[in-house]
Design a protein around this motif. Structure first.
Motif, PDB file in Angstrom:
ATOM      1  N   PHE A 171       0.828  -1.206   0.000  1.00  0.00           N
ATOM      2  CA  PHE A 171       0.000   0.000   0.000  1.00  0.00           C
ATOM      3  C   PHE A 171       0.867   1.264   0.000  1.00  0.00           C
ATOM      4  O   PHE A 171       0.546   2.247  -0.669  1.00  0.00           O
ATOM      5  CB  PHE A 171      -0.976   0.014   1.168  1.00  0.00           C
ATOM      6  CG  PHE A 171      -2.115  -0.955   1.003  1.00  0.00           C
ATOM      7  CD1 PHE A 171      -2.871  -0.980  -0.163  1.00  0.00           C
ATOM      8  CD2 PHE A 171      -2.431  -1.855   2.002  1.00  0.00           C
ATOM      9  CE1 PHE A 171      -3.921  -1.868  -0.329  1.00  0.00           C
ATOM     10  CE2 PHE A 171      -3.482  -2.761   1.853  1.00  0.00           C
ATOM     11  CZ  PHE A 171      -4.220  -2.762   0.687  1.00  0.00           C
ATOM     12  N   ASN A 172       1.967   1.254   0.739  1.00  0.00           N
ATOM     13  CA  ASN A 172       2.873   2.410   0.750  1.00  0.00           C
ATOM     14  C   ASN A 172       3.502   2.634  -0.623  1.00  0.00           C
ATOM     15  O   ASN A 172       3.604   3.766  -1.086  1.00  0.00           O
ATOM     16  CB  ASN A 172       3.961   2.246   1.810  1.00  0.00           C
ATOM     17  CG  ASN A 172       3.423   2.396   3.216  1.00  0.00           C
ATOM     18  OD1 ASN A 172       2.411   3.043   3.444  1.00  0.00           O
ATOM     19  ND2 ASN A 172       4.104   1.781   4.173  1.00  0.00           N
ATOM     20  N   ILE A 173       3.920   1.562  -1.263  1.00  0.00           N
ATOM     21  CA  ILE A 173       4.492   1.681  -2.610  1.00  0.00           C
ATOM     22  C   ILE A 173       3.443   2.210  -3.575  1.00  0.00           C
ATOM     23  O   ILE A 173       3.713   3.100  -4.386  1.00  0.00           O
ATOM     24  CB  ILE A 173       5.046   0.324  -3.097  1.00  0.00           C
ATOM     25  CG1 ILE A 173       6.289  -0.055  -2.304  1.00  0.00           C
ATOM     26  CG2 ILE A 173       5.377   0.374  -4.590  1.00  0.00           C
ATOM     27  CD1 ILE A 173       6.752  -1.479  -2.531  1.00  0.00           C
ATOM     28  N   SER A 174       2.240   1.677  -3.478  1.00  0.00           N
ATOM     29  CA  SER A 174       1.151   2.117  -4.359  1.00  0.00           C
ATOM     30  C   SER A 174       0.877   3.602  -4.165  1.00  0.00           C
ATOM     31  O   SER A 174       0.717   4.351  -5.138  1.00  0.00           O
ATOM     32  CB  SER A 174      -0.113   1.303  -4.068  1.00  0.00           C
ATOM     33  OG  SER A 174      -1.195   1.760  -4.835  1.00  0.00           O
ATOM     34  N   ALA A 175       0.826   4.061  -2.933  1.00  0.00           N
ATOM     35  CA  ALA A 175       0.567   5.473  -2.646  1.00  0.00           C
ATOM     36  C   ALA A 175       1.685   6.363  -3.177  1.00  0.00           C
ATOM     37  O   ALA A 175       1.433   7.428  -3.758  1.00  0.00           O
ATOM     38  CB  ALA A 175       0.380   5.690  -1.155  1.00  0.00           C
TER      39      ALA A 175
END
Length: 100
Positions: free
Chosen positions: A88-92
């Motif tokens: 999720f952090n990478i996606s954001a």
């Protein structure tokens, strides 16, 4: 590659779960190396084939295995929480470069 004088290793055989690499510069046992894998995908394999094979592993992140203790903190989170938070952090962070 241009400028390289040494002969390069070549893939001699690709099996279902075995890859054989030959090195023409070596002699005896060193000339051929065999590598064993759970599965080998050839260059003609599609992304769908690869994903179909690993889908269960990817989905296991949500199954609760290795989730860590109840009321876990960031330091004590298990594998699935760490993996999901990372994704999720990478996606954001890449949201501005993702084209839908």
């Amino acid at each position: 590659m241009p400028g390289q004088k040494e002969k390069q290793s070549i893939v001699e055989r690709i099996g279902e779960s075995e890859l054989v690499v030959a090195n023409p510069d070596k002699k005896g046992k060193e000339a051929i190396k065999t590598f064993k894998f759970n599965k080998i995908f050839g260059p003609a394999s599609s992304q769908a084939e690869v994903y179909d094979d690993i889908q269960a592993f990817i989905r296991s992140v949500l199954d609760g295995y290795n989730s860590g203790p109840n009321n876990a903190t960031n330091e004590s989170h298990g594998v699935n929480y760490r993996a999901l938070n990372d994704l999720f952090n990478i996606s954001a962070s890449r949201q501005s470069s993702i084209i839908l």
